[in-house]
Design a protein around this motif. Structure first.
Motif, short mmCIF file in Angstrom:
data_model
loop_
_atom_site.label_atom_id
_atom_site.label_comp_id
_atom_site.label_asym_id
_atom_site.label_seq_id
_atom_site.Cartn_x
_atom_site.Cartn_y
_atom_site.Cartn_z
N ILE A 251 0.74 -1.49 -0.16
CA ILE A 251 0.26 -0.12 -0.25
C ILE A 251 1.10 1.31 -0.15
O ILE A 251 2.05 1.31 0.94
N VAL A 252 0.58 2.36 -1.08
CA VAL A 252 1.37 3.29 -0.95
C VAL A 252 0.89 4.61 -0.50
O VAL A 252 0.87 5.80 -1.36
N THR A 253 -0.43 4.64 -0.77
CA THR A 253 -1.81 5.67 -0.96
C THR A 253 -2.86 5.71 0.31
O THR A 253 -2.74 4.87 1.00
N LYS A 261 -8.91 0.12 5.04
CA LYS A 261 -9.92 -0.40 6.67
C LYS A 261 -10.68 -0.60 6.65
O LYS A 261 -11.54 -1.29 7.15
N GLU A 262 -11.41 -0.22 5.47
CA GLU A 262 -12.79 -0.90 5.00
C GLU A 262 -13.16 -2.14 5.41
O GLU A 262 -13.93 -2.33 4.90
N ARG A 263 -11.93 -2.94 4.51
CA ARG A 263 -12.52 -3.75 4.44
C ARG A 263 -11.97 -5.03 5.46
O ARG A 263 -11.76 -6.57 5.20
N GLY A 264 -11.94 -3.92 6.50
CA GLY A 264 -11.43 -5.25 7.91
C GLY A 264 -9.87 -5.65 7.60
O GLY A 264 -9.86 -6.43 8.78
N VAL A 265 -9.49 -4.97 7.17
CA VAL A 265 -7.78 -6.43 7.17
C VAL A 265 -6.87 -6.05 8.53
O VAL A 265 -7.23 -4.99 9.68
N ASP A 266 -6.06 -7.02 8.34
CA ASP A 266 -5.48 -6.37 10.04
C ASP A 266 -4.00 -5.30 10.10
O ASP A 266 -3.54 -5.99 11.03
N GLY A 267 -3.81 -5.03 9.04
CA GLY A 267 -2.43 -4.45 9.34
C GLY A 267 -2.47 -4.48 7.26
O GLY A 267 -2.20 -4.68 6.67
N ILE A 268 -1.18 -3.40 7.38
CA ILE A 268 -0.85 -2.92 6.09
C ILE A 268 1.00 -3.24 5.92
O ILE A 268 0.73 -2.35 6.84
N VAL A 269 1.40 -3.48 4.75
CA VAL A 269 2.83 -2.03 5.46
C VAL A 269 2.87 -2.04 3.69
O VAL A 269 2.33 -2.09 2.67
N VAL A 270 3.92 -0.56 4.04
CA VAL A 270 3.82 0.31 3.00
C VAL A 270 5.05 -0.24 1.94
O VAL A 270 6.31 -0.20 2.49
N SER A 271 4.92 -0.28 0.76
CA SER A 271 6.01 -1.03 0.58
C SER A 271 5.87 -0.78 -1.18
O SER A 271 4.47 -0.63 -1.42
N THR A 284 9.04 5.36 0.18
CA THR A 284 7.90 4.56 0.85
C THR A 284 7.94 5.42 2.21
O THR A 284 6.94 5.36 2.35
N ILE A 285 8.71 5.97 2.94
CA ILE A 285 9.12 7.14 4.10
C ILE A 285 8.43 7.41 3.33
O ILE A 285 7.90 8.69 5.01
N PRO A 300 -1.50 -2.22 12.86
CA PRO A 300 -0.69 -1.47 12.75
C PRO A 300 -0.11 -1.15 10.99
O PRO A 300 -0.70 -1.85 9.93
N VAL A 301 0.46 0.10 11.03
CA VAL A 301 1.61 -0.17 9.58
C VAL A 301 3.03 -0.26 9.90
O VAL A 301 3.65 0.08 10.31
N LEU A 302 2.98 -1.67 8.68
CA LEU A 302 5.06 -1.51 8.89
C LEU A 302 5.25 -0.72 7.74
O LEU A 302 4.34 -0.64 6.32
N ILE A 303 6.33 -1.05 7.31
CA ILE A 303 7.11 -0.37 6.30
C ILE A 303 8.19 -0.94 5.82
O ILE A 303 9.18 -1.59 6.86
N ASP A 304 9.05 -1.22 4.19
CA ASP A 304 10.35 -1.65 3.89
C ASP A 304 10.34 -0.65 3.23
O ASP A 304 9.84 -0.12 2.08
N GLY A 305 11.71 -0.70 1.92
CA GLY A 305 12.42 -0.56 1.49
C GLY A 305 13.71 0.79 1.25
O GLY A 305 13.34 1.92 2.40
#
Ligand SMILES: Cc1cc2nc3c(=O)[nH]c(=O)nc-3n(C[C@H](O)[C@H](O)[C@H](O)COP(=O)(O)O)c2cc1C
Length: 376
Positions: A251-253, A261-271, A284-285, A300-305
Motif C-alpha cells: 500500500i502506498v496511498t 480499513k473498510e475491508r477490515g484487514v489486520d494490517g498493512i505494509v507500506v511497500s 516509501t518513507i 499496525p502499519v509496517l514499512i519496508d524499502g
C-alpha cells in the motif's frame, strides 16, 4: 590478519566480544564488515554477478530503488539530552505477539540463488537472533521444510495464482506450517520491468537446479503465480479461506489505506517492493505519513524499502511505523556467509538501533515519537 586488524571491524558496532571471536573463527575475513554495506560488497565477491544483479536490481532505471534509500537522508533526528539511557528495550507487540525488536525480515523469493542455505538458513538466523521472518510464496525451500528445519515461528507472504484452488492449497500449506499471518502482496498484478535481472535464475529453475518449493506439485505447468485480475474482493475471499490474519503488503496511498480499513484487514505494509515493481513510485518513507494519518492507530502499519541503518529504523518508527521490514540487507549477509551472514546483518542493525535510541534519548520503542524527527 593481525590481531589489531581483527579488533577493528567491530569497533563500536555493539557486538559482544564473545560473538566477535565466534565470527572471527570462520574462514572469511570479516575485518572489513562494519555495516550492511560491507556485507553487500562481500556478497558481490562471493555470490557472483548474476545473483547480485537479481538481488540489487529494480524496475527500469532503479530510480525508486534509490529514492527509497535517499529519502531517509532528508530526515533529521531531534535528539533529547540528559535522559538515563542505561537500559533500552526494543520490544514491540505486533499481531498479538511480543517481538524482541521491530526489525522484520521481508519476504524475499529464491534465496537459495544467493547461498545454498537459502530460506532455511535465514529462518535459523532469524530464530537465533530473535527476529520475525516472513516467508515468500516463491521460496526455494517449501514452507513446511523451513518451519520444521528451523523451528522459527514464520509468517507467510501470498502471491495468488489465477487458479484459486492452487491458492487454497498454498494457504493450507502455510497454515499447516504454523503461520498465523498472511501478507497478501498487492503491488504485483504483473512483474515489473527488471532489465538487470538476466536469465540465470529462470534457467536454474527450468533445469531443476533450484525449485519453487511451495508450488512444486500444485502449480500447473505454465501457470503464473501472480493474478492480474485480483481486486479488493480478494480480501473477502481470503477471509473466507484462511484462519490467518490478513495484512496487505504494497500500500502506498492514503486512499488505499482507507479501502484496506473498510475491508477490515489486520494490517498493512507500506511497500513498493523495494523499487522492483512500478518505477517512479514515491519513496516509501514519503508515503508513510499520509497512511499513518489515515489509519490513525486502528491497526499496525509496517514499512519496508531502503532501510539500511539503525537511524533509518528510528526515523520510520518516529514517523508512525509500528515495525519495519528489511529485504536486501539480510540477503547480502546470506550471500556473503550463509546463515552466519544473516545473523551478522541482524546483529549489526539491532546494535545500531539500540545505540541510536540511546543517542537520541529514547529507552523504548513507544518513546520514539513524531517529535524526534524533522523533514527538510
Ligand atoms: C530479491 C528480492 C526478491 C523479492 N521477492 C519478494 C517476494 O517473493 N514477495 C514479496 O512480496 N516481495 C518480494 N520482494 C520485496 C521485499 O519483500 C521488500 O518489499 C523489499 O525488498 C524491501 O526493500 P529493501 O530490499 O530495500 O529492504 C523481493 C525483494 C527482493 C530484493
Amino acid at each position: 590478519m593481525s590481531s589489531i586488524a581483527l579488533s577493528l571491524p567491530f569497533a563500536g558496532c555493539g557486538i559482544s566480544n564473545s560473538r566477535k571471536n565466534e565470527l572471527l573463527k570462520s574462514d572469511t575475513d570479516l575485518s572489513t564488515v562494519k555495516n550492511v554495506f560491507d556485507l553487500e560488497k562481500l556478497s558481490g565477491e562471493v555470490m557472483g554477478k548474476d545473483a547480485l544483479n537479481y538481488l540489487n536490481g529494480g524496475a527500469d532505471d532503479l530510480r525508486t530503488v534509490r529514492a527509497n534509500y535517499d529519502a531517509y537522508g532528508k530526515i533529521q533526528i531531534r535528539a533529547r539530552r540528559l535522559i538515563d539511557v542505561t537500559t533500552v528495550s526494543t520490544k514491540i507487540e505486533l499481531f498479538g505477539k511480543t517481538l524482541d525488536n521491530p526489525i522484520i525480515l521481508s519476504p524475499v523469493g529464491f534465496q537459495a540463488f544467493f547461498h545454498s542455505d537459502g530460506e532455511i538458513g535465514t529462518a535459523k538466523a532469524a530464530e537465533k537472533k530473535d527476529h520475525q521472518m516472513i516467508v515468500s510464496s516463491v521460496s526455494n525451500f517449501a514452507i513446511e521444510d523451513i518451519a520444521s528445519e528451523s523451528k522459527a515461528d514464520l509468517w507467510f507472504q501470498l502471491y495468488p495464482s489465477t487458479d484459486r484452488e492452487v491458492t487454497k492449497l498454498l494457504l493450507a500449506k502455510a497454515e499447516a506450517a504454523g503461520c498465523k499471518i498472511c501478507f497478501l502482496t498487492v503491488d504485483t498484478p504483473v512483474v515489473g520491468n527488471r532489465e538487470t535481472h538476466g536469465t540465470t535464475l529462470l534457467e536454474m529453475i527450468k533445469s531443476g537446479e533450484l525449485e519453487m518449493g511451495n508450488f512444486k506439485d500444485i502449480l500447473p505447468e505454465g501457470m503464473s503465480f501472480t493474478d492480474p485480475s485480483m481486486t479488493w474482493d480478494m480480501v473477502d475471499w481470503l477471509r473466507a479461506n484462511t484462519k490467518m490474519k490478513i495484512v496487505l503488503k504494497g500500500i502506498v496511498t492514503s486512499e488505499d489505506a482507507r479501502m484496506a480499513k473498510e475491508r477490515g484487514v489486520d494490517g498493512i505494509v507500506v511497500s513498493n517492493h523495494g523499487g522492483r515493481q512500478l518505477e517512479s513510485n514515491r519513496a516509501t518513507i514519503d508515503c508513510l505519513p499520509e497512511i499513518v494519518n489515515e489509519i490513525n492507530g486502528e491497526f499496525p502499519v509496517l514499512i519496508d524499502g531502503g532501510i539500511r541503518r539503525g537511524t533509518d529504523v528510528f526515523k520510520a518508527l518516529a514517523l508512525g511505523a509500528t515495525a519495519v521490514c528489511i529485504g536486501r540487507p539480510f540477503c547480502w549477509g546470506l550471500g556473503a556467509l550463509g546463515q552466519p551472514g544473516v545473523e551478522l546483518t541482524l546483529e549489526i542493525l539491532k546494535a545500531e538501533l539500540i545505540r541510536d535510541m540511546q543517542l537520541a534519548g529514547t529507552t523504548s520503542i513507544d518513546k520514539i515519537t513524531r517529535e524526534f524527527v524533522t523533514t527538510k
